[in-house]
Design a protein around this motif. Structure first.
Motif, mmCIF file in Angstrom:
data_model
loop_
_atom_site.group_PDB
_atom_site.id
_atom_site.type_symbol
_atom_site.label_atom_id
_atom_site.label_comp_id
_atom_site.label_asym_id
_atom_site.label_seq_id
_atom_site.Cartn_x
_atom_site.Cartn_y
_atom_site.Cartn_z
ATOM 1 N N ALA A 1 76.275 44.007 -29.478
ATOM 2 C CA ALA A 1 75.436 42.880 -29.877
ATOM 3 C C ALA A 1 75.613 42.526 -31.345
ATOM 4 C CB ALA A 1 73.966 43.195 -29.595
ATOM 5 N N ARG A 2 75.834 43.510 -32.206
ATOM 6 C CA ARG A 2 76.015 43.221 -33.624
ATOM 7 C C ARG A 2 77.264 42.380 -33.844
ATOM 8 N NH1 ARG A 2 73.313 41.915 -37.557
ATOM 9 N NH2 ARG A 2 71.843 43.457 -36.748
ATOM 10 N N THR A 3 78.353 42.721 -33.156
ATOM 11 C CA THR A 3 79.575 41.930 -33.258
ATOM 12 C C THR A 3 79.347 40.527 -32.706
ATOM 13 O OG1 THR A 3 80.948 43.907 -33.065
ATOM 14 C CG2 THR A 3 82.000 41.800 -32.585
ATOM 15 N N ALA A 4 78.660 40.443 -31.571
ATOM 16 C CA ALA A 4 78.376 39.137 -30.973
ATOM 17 C C ALA A 4 77.543 38.276 -31.911
ATOM 18 C CB ALA A 4 77.661 39.312 -29.635
ATOM 19 N N LEU A 5 76.583 38.898 -32.591
ATOM 20 C CA LEU A 5 75.719 38.168 -33.512
ATOM 21 C C LEU A 5 76.486 37.732 -34.756
ATOM 22 C CD1 LEU A 5 72.835 37.228 -34.272
ATOM 23 C CD2 LEU A 5 72.499 39.472 -35.316
ATOM 24 N N SER B 1 79.566 37.244 -35.158
ATOM 25 C CA SER B 1 80.643 36.298 -34.847
ATOM 26 C C SER B 1 80.133 34.893 -34.579
ATOM 27 C CB SER B 1 81.422 36.770 -33.626
ATOM 28 O OG SER B 1 80.667 36.579 -32.436
ATOM 29 N N GLY B 2 78.820 34.751 -34.316
ATOM 30 C CA GLY B 2 78.265 33.456 -33.965
ATOM 31 C C GLY B 2 78.169 33.208 -32.474
ATOM 32 N N LEU B 3 78.578 34.184 -31.658
ATOM 33 C CA LEU B 3 78.508 34.011 -30.209
ATOM 34 C C LEU B 3 77.058 33.937 -29.731
ATOM 35 C CD1 LEU B 3 79.985 33.901 -27.459
ATOM 36 C CD2 LEU B 3 79.851 36.401 -27.428
ATOM 37 N N ILE B 4 76.191 34.781 -30.297
ATOM 38 C CA ILE B 4 74.760 34.725 -30.001
ATOM 39 C C ILE B 4 74.014 34.439 -31.302
ATOM 40 C CG2 ILE B 4 74.950 36.272 -28.020
ATOM 41 C CD1 ILE B 4 73.794 38.514 -29.766
ATOM 42 N N THR B 5 72.762 34.041 -31.176
ATOM 43 C CA THR B 5 71.983 33.688 -32.362
ATOM 44 C C THR B 5 70.957 34.742 -32.756
ATOM 45 O OG1 THR B 5 70.403 32.436 -30.995
ATOM 46 C CG2 THR B 5 72.257 31.214 -31.958
ATOM 47 N N HIS B 6 70.563 35.600 -31.817
ATOM 48 C CA HIS B 6 69.567 36.630 -32.104
ATOM 49 C C HIS B 6 69.903 37.882 -31.297
ATOM 50 C CE1 HIS B 6 67.521 32.833 -32.986
ATOM 51 N NE2 HIS B 6 66.677 33.492 -33.750
ATOM 52 N N ALA B 7 69.798 39.053 -31.930
ATOM 53 C CA ALA B 7 69.904 40.341 -31.252
ATOM 54 C C ALA B 7 68.668 41.143 -31.612
ATOM 55 C CB ALA B 7 71.174 41.085 -31.677
ATOM 56 N N VAL B 8 67.910 41.555 -30.601
ATOM 57 C CA VAL B 8 66.606 42.176 -30.853
ATOM 58 C C VAL B 8 66.463 43.429 -29.996
ATOM 59 C CG1 VAL B 8 65.559 39.948 -31.418
ATOM 60 C CG2 VAL B 8 65.473 40.784 -29.067
ATOM 61 N N PRO B 9 65.559 44.348 -30.389
ATOM 62 C CA PRO B 9 65.306 45.511 -29.540
ATOM 63 C C PRO B 9 64.870 45.060 -28.142
ATOM 64 C CG PRO B 9 64.283 45.786 -31.692
ATOM 65 C CD PRO B 9 64.768 44.375 -31.637
ATOM 66 N N PRO B 10 65.222 45.833 -27.113
ATOM 67 C CA PRO B 10 64.882 45.432 -25.743
ATOM 68 C C PRO B 10 63.419 45.076 -25.539
ATOM 69 C CG PRO B 10 66.367 47.305 -25.706
ATOM 70 C CD PRO B 10 66.009 47.083 -27.145
ATOM 71 N N ASP B 11 62.518 45.825 -26.199
ATOM 72 C CA ASP B 11 61.099 45.563 -26.006
ATOM 73 C C ASP B 11 60.607 44.332 -26.783
ATOM 74 O OD1 ASP B 11 61.177 46.573 -28.576
ATOM 75 O OD2 ASP B 11 59.737 48.200 -28.208
ATOM 76 N N ARG B 12 61.519 43.700 -27.545
ATOM 77 C CA ARG B 12 61.162 42.477 -28.268
ATOM 78 C C ARG B 12 61.836 41.237 -27.679
ATOM 79 N NH1 ARG B 12 57.481 40.720 -31.066
ATOM 80 N NH2 ARG B 12 58.922 39.429 -32.287
ATOM 81 N N LEU B 13 62.594 41.417 -26.607
ATOM 82 C CA LEU B 13 63.354 40.302 -26.059
ATOM 83 C C LEU B 13 62.450 39.150 -25.628
ATOM 84 C CD1 LEU B 13 66.069 39.112 -25.191
ATOM 85 C CD2 LEU B 13 65.808 40.335 -23.004
ATOM 86 N N ASP B 14 61.476 39.433 -24.792
ATOM 87 C CA ASP B 14 60.618 38.353 -24.290
ATOM 88 C C ASP B 14 59.755 37.747 -25.391
ATOM 89 O OD1 ASP B 14 61.484 38.262 -21.601
ATOM 90 O OD2 ASP B 14 60.289 40.032 -21.134
#
Length: 248
Positions: free
Chosen positions: A167-171, A173-186
């Protein structure tokens, strides 16, 4: 036929949004003709509904496993590639912001959908991979939405090695806009939706057109060539050998 995409209109404090859910866990939400058609129908419904944003989410083990290779083998990749290209364009050109909620692994074609979305919020434990090169293929059609978003060096590395990345690489790189702990996703999705739905629809539509104008031109200029390339590689002896092993 059991539906594999569901549509729901959700209203919070009088500010509605649509929730579109991929629900085909049997094939890890692979991009079958049925899923692509039902997803396009759901997006069209949202465009005509009195909502202010669209959340794209998934049920099951994965967000999206990529192309339905068995179906592509039966129909030919050109048909599947054209369907996927049409969906990517439908997301980019959709009048409303589309937010991807990513809870599980994303592979190959699924990354094209993530990149086409305006916002992409993922759990930090999600993994990603452009697996095409290992099958003698290339991320041809999905490059139409991915390359305008991703850092070129990261895209090159992940396309060429076909290795899984985090997820850090995806973030970064611009592929995703937010990467958060699983319990913070919703909670993070809800916060972003609240921000989107606090806006006027006219403003959202005009801003999305502004932001995606270049990405749409990039897609339209290259789509025919990328569909043709995808079909050509899929029909090659190298790719057929890998496909036979996969379908065995």
């Amino acid at each position: 036929m059991t539906a594999v995409v569901h549509y729901e209109r959700v209203e919070a404090e009088g500010r509605p949004h649509a929730v579109v859910t991929l629900d085909s866990d049997r094939n890890r939400n692979a991009l079958s003709a049925q899923l692509l058609e039902e997803l396009r129908t759901a997006l069209h419904r949202a465009a005509g509904d009195d909502v202010l944003a669209v959340v794209l989410r998934a049920e099951g083990r994965a967000f999206c496993a990529g192309a339905d290779l068995a179906e592509a083998h039966r129909e030919g990749m050109e048909v599947s590639a054209q369907r996927l290209a049409g969906l990517l364009r439908a997301i980019l050109a959709h009048p409303l912001p589309v937010l991807a909620r990513i809870h599980g692994p994303v592979r190959a074609g699924g990354l094209g959908i993530v990149a086409a979305c305006d916002l992409a919020v993922a759990s930090e434990d999600v993994t990603y991979a452009f697996t095409e090169a290992r099958l003698g293929l290339t991320p041809a059609v999905i490059s139409l939405s991915v390359l305008p978003r991703m850092n070129a060096r990261v895209a090159g590395t992940t396309f060429l090695t076909a290795e899984t990345f985090d997820a850090r690489t995806a973030l970064d790189s611009g592929l995703i806009t937010h990467a958060v702990p699983p319990d913070r996703l919703d909670a993070t999705v809800d916060e972003l939706v609240a921000g989107l739905t606090a806006c006027e629809r006219q403003g959202l539509e005009a801003t999305k057109r502004l932001l995606n104008a270049d990405a749409l031109m990039y897609l339209d200029d290259r789509v025919d060539d990328m569909v043709a390339l995808s079909a050509e590689l899929f029909a090659s002896d190298v790719s057929r050998r890998h496909l036979a092993a996969f379908l065995r």
